[in-house]
Design a protein around this motif. Structure first.
Motif, short mmCIF file in Angstrom:
data_model
loop_
_atom_site.label_atom_id
_atom_site.label_comp_id
_atom_site.label_asym_id
_atom_site.label_seq_id
_atom_site.Cartn_x
_atom_site.Cartn_y
_atom_site.Cartn_z
N SER A 183 53.07 24.01 22.85
CA SER A 183 52.25 23.70 24.01
C SER A 183 50.89 24.34 23.75
N GLU A 185 49.64 14.43 24.69
CA GLU A 185 50.52 14.97 25.71
C GLU A 185 49.80 15.94 26.64
N ARG A 194 55.62 15.14 27.65
CA ARG A 194 55.98 16.04 26.55
C ARG A 194 56.99 15.37 25.62
#
Length: 394
Positions: free
Chosen positions: A266, A306, A313
Motif C-alpha cells: 500500500s 488502485e 485493491r
C-alpha cells in the motif's frame, strides 16, 4: 483560505531530442529546452521571473538565467525526492502565480542520465556521504538493495504473492507503453513495439523485474512554462489549467524502501495525494479522461491504479487485461510511451504529454473528449501529482 486551483495554466512545453548520448553539457540541454518552451508559449526570457527545479537538477537557475539572458528572478525553489517531485514544481509554480509572487514560472529537468551517471549503476556519489538524508541506506545496502530496480523488486514480489498478479500482468504495461511509443516520432523506441513474449524473454534484472519492466536511461531536457489563466488565454488557444496539485509523505516513509509498514504494497503517500487532488479539482476518479502514470517500473503502474481509486485493491491486473488503458478504453494511459517508451526525464516529459492531451495534440490522442488529465510523479518515495483541465470547464 484562498485556493490556487484554477488560477494558473501551462502555456509552454519544450524538449530537446531524447537520446542515449546527447553530445553536449546538461547546462546546454537545460537552456535549449527552456528556450523551446518559451517559444511555444509566445514568451521571451525577459518575461520569466520564477523557476522551480528538482534538488537533483545539476543546472541551477542562476546558470540557466545567465545563459538565456533572463534579467531577474523573483521566485525560485527546489523540490527533493527525485521522480517523486515530478509534479510538485507545478504546484509551487501555481501557488507563486496565484499569490502574485511571480508572473511567469519555468520548470525544467535536464540531464545526461545515460551518457553521464546512470541511476541503474548503483548509488550516486552523494549516497556515500554520512548524512541523515542517506541513513536509510545502512538498512538496505548490506542486503544488496543498491539500485532502484532492486529496491522496487521487493514491492513487486510481495504484490504478486498478496494479490496473485503475474509477470505477464506487469508485461502488459510495458507492451502498451511501447505500443504508444512506436507511433511517437520523439520517442526513443519509435517504430519499435514489443510483444508480451518479448517481455517474458527479456533479461531478469532484479527478480521479478525484467529488463522490459524497467524504464530507460535517457539524455535530454524538458521544460514547462506556467502563468496565470488570464494571461494564458491571450497566449495559446488551449491552455492546460492546473486545477489540482499536491504532495504527500506517508507514515514510516523511507525513500524507495518503506519496508517497515504493516502492508508494504500500500502507498499511503499516494492515497494522500489522491485525496487532495479530488478535493481541489472537485472531481472523482470517474471524471479523469486520461492519465500519465509514472512508470519507472511496471508494477508501480498497477499500484497507482488502485491507490488513485480507478479500481479496487488487487484488481489492477484485471483492470488492465480488460483493455481499460487502451486509447479507446476507460482510462488511456501514457499515450506518449511513458518513461518505458519515450524517455526517462524524471517524469517531466509526462507533464508535457498531459498538456498535449489537453490541447488535443498528442500523437495518440484518444477519440473521446479529454477534459481532465491526471499526471503523477514517482512512487515508493514522497509523492506528487496534478490534474490538468481544459479551460472553461467548471
Amino acid at each position: 483560505m484562498k485556493s490556487f486551483s484554477g488560477q494558473a495554466a501551462v502555456v509552454g512545453i519544450g524538449a530537446t531530442e531524447f537520446s542515449k548520448d546527447s553530445g553536449r553539457s546538461e547546462w546546454r540541454l537545460a537552456a535549449e529546452c527552456v528556450n523551446l518552451a518559451l517559444q511555444d508559449a509566445g514568451l521571451t526570457p525577459n518575461d520569466v521571473d520564477g523557476m522551480v527545479l528538482f534538488t537533483m537538477e545539476n543546472n541551477p537557475e542562476i546558470a540557466v538565467a545567465r545563459a538565456l539572458g533572463i534579467p531577474e528572478l523573483k521566485f525560485f525553489s527546489r523540490i527533493p525526492h527525485g521522480g517523486g517531485a515530478a509534479a510538485a514544481p507545478l504546484q509551487q509554480a501555481a501557488i507563486a502565480i496565484a499569490t502574485g509572487v511571480a508572473e511567469v514560472v519555468v520548470v525544467y529537468r535536464a540531464f545526461n542520465e545515460r551518457s553521464g551517471h546512470r541511476f541503474g549503476s548503483g548509488p550516486p556519489p552523494f549516497a556515500y556521504v554520512t548524512t541523515t538524508d542517506q541513513e536509510y541506506r545502512n538498512w538496505i545496502n548490506p542486503y544488496g538493495l543498491l539500485t532502484p530496480a532492486q529496491q522496487e523488486a521487493m514491492f513487486a514480489r510481495r504484490y504478486m504473492w498478496q494479490y496473485g498478479a503475474t509477470s505477464e500482468d506487469f508485461g502488459r504495461v510495458s507492451v502498451l507503453s511501447r505500443k504508444h511509443a512506436a507511433t511517437n516520432p520523439k520517442a526513443w523506441f519509435y517504430e519499435r513495439p514489443i510483444t508480451l513474449d518479448d517481455h517474458q524473454n527479456s533479461a531478469m534484472i532484479a527478480d521479478p523485474l525484467r529488463l522490459l519492466d524497467c524504464c530507460q536511461e535517457s539524455d535530454g531536457g524538458q521544460a514547462i512554462v506556467v502563468t496565470s489563466v488570464e494571461r494564458a488565454r491571450d497566449l495559446v488557444p488551449n491552455p492546460a489549467v492546473i486545477v489540482a496539485a499536491a504532495q504527500g509523505i506517508g507514515p514510516q516513509q523511507i525513500s524507495m524502501s518503506s519496508y517497515s509498514r504493516r502492508d508494504i504494497v500500500s502507498m499511503p503517500e499516494v492515497e494522500l495525494v489522491a485525496r487532495q487532488l479530488w478535493q481541489q479539482a472537485g472531481i472523482t476518479p470517474n471524471d479523469v479522461d486520461a492519465a500519465i502514470l509514472y512508470d519507472a517500473f511496471t508494477p508501480m503502474v498497477l499500484l497507482q491504479l488502485e491507490e488513485y481509486g480507478f479500481c479496487g485493491r488487487g484488481e489492477a491486473a484485471d483492470f488492465i487485461r480488460e483493455g481499460n488503458l487502451e486509447l479507446d478504453g476507460r482510462l488511456p494511459v501514457n499515450t506518449h510511451g511513458g518513461q518505458l517508451g519515450e524517455a526517462y526525464i524524471h517524469g517531466v516529459n509526462g507533464v508535457a504529454e498531459g498538456v498535449r492531451l489537453i490541447r488535443g495534440t498528442s500523437v495518440n490522442q484518444p477519440n473521446k473528449r479529454v477534459e481532465n488529465v491526471l499526471v503523477t510523479g514517482g512512487t515508493a518515495v514522497p509523492h506528487s501529482a496534478l490534474v490538468l483541465r481544459t479551460d472553461g470547464i467548471s
